[in-house]
Design an enzyme around this catalytic site. Structure first.
Site, PDB file in Angstrom:
ATOM      1  N   HIS A 124       3.788  -2.193   3.142  1.00  0.00           N
ATOM      2  CA  HIS A 124       3.838  -0.846   2.570  1.00  0.00           C
ATOM      3  C   HIS A 124       5.178  -0.666   1.865  1.00  0.00           C
ATOM      4  CE1 HIS A 124       0.831  -0.695   5.756  1.00  0.00           C
ATOM      5  NE2 HIS A 124       0.260   0.278   5.078  1.00  0.00           N
ATOM      6  N   ASP A 151       0.813  -1.217   0.000  1.00  0.00           N
ATOM      7  CA  ASP A 151       0.000   0.000   0.000  1.00  0.00           C
ATOM      8  C   ASP A 151       0.849   1.272   0.000  1.00  0.00           C
ATOM      9  OD1 ASP A 151      -2.007  -1.843   0.378  1.00  0.00           O
ATOM     10  OD2 ASP A 151      -2.843  -0.878   2.161  1.00  0.00           O
TER      11      ASP A 151
HETATM   12 NI    NI Z   1      -2.485   3.127   3.459  1.00  0.00          NI
END
Ligand code: NI
Length: 231
Positions: free
Chosen positions: A189, A46
């Site tokens: 991430h 992400d």
């Molecule tokens: Ni996020």
């Protein structure tokens, strides 16, 4: 401009008949995917793309012939569109994670957040987004409501590496590499150096366990087992 327009950023699948299809009602995925005949899971990243760390992650995925799903922020897509073209060329899936990652948005803001991101991704790589991950995993707000209006499939996760909090590559390797099971959806991430450092190591562990990393569309709608391509 683009030779093909894959629906999810996936390479074309064999056209042979499939034993499973994605149910139309499957609009939100909140946990591991069951009923899989293969040893597969999905790695998801992400908040990117990030100019350095995303490239490192892509290099590692390529080396291991692994596929991932990237939930992108529109504002980063606009800055680094070339990385999206690489993702698509290398068989990864792409989803929207809103434009600016707001925790709350009015109806009008939510409409803009999703439309701008949709258009930015389409412009960057020719993919018409169908997957969404709500910022902070909040499924009660206007962004999620708009995702539903747009008929996106909203994808949460079953394993949270907490990589943003701990910034510890060894911990990510342990949680995502060793602590995962078939059908898991792993949250990471690709904007953190420690995450990029962890990915080659966790992919080596998955290789050793004979677990393949596949995209979310593949996980939701795998080819029949006797037709599964070697990827
Ligand atoms: Ni996020």
């Amino acid at each position: 401009m683009f030779p093909t327009e894959p629906q999810y950023g996936d390479p074309p699948q064999p056209s042979a008949s499939k034993t499973q299809t994605r149910p139309a009602s499957r609009r939100r995925i909140v946990g591991p995917i069951g009923g899989l005949s293969e040893r597969v899971l999905a790695l998801t990243f992400d908040d990117g793309p990030h100019p350095h760390h995303t490239a490192t992650v892509l290099d590692a995925l390529k080396k291991h012939d692994a596929k991932a799903t990237f939930f992108l922020l529109g504002e980063n897509v606009a800055r680094y569109p070339k990385l999206l073209r690489r993702m698509v060329e290398e068989g990864h899936a792409i989803g929207s994670h809103s434009w600016s990652h707001p925790s709350h948005a009015t109806h009008d803001q939510a409409v803009r957040e999703l439309e701008r991101t949709h258009q930015a991704i389409l412009k960057a790589c020719g993919v018409s987004v169908r997957l969404f991950r709500p910022p902070y995993g909040i499924v009660t707000g206007s962004l999620e409501a708009q995702a539903k209006v747009r008929k996106y499939t909203s994808v949460l996760w079953s394993v949270d590496t907490m990589d943003w909090r701990y910034q510890d590559a060894a911990r990510i390797v342990r949680v995502a590499g060793e602590g995962t099971r078939r059908g898991d959806i792993v949250l990471m991430h690709d904007i953190h150096r420690t995450t990029a450092q962890a990915v080659p190591r966790l992919l080596a562990i998955l290789d050793r366990r004979q677990v393949r990393a596949v995209t979310i569309p593949y996980l939701l709608d795998p080819p029949a087992s006797d037709e599964a391509p070697a990827r």
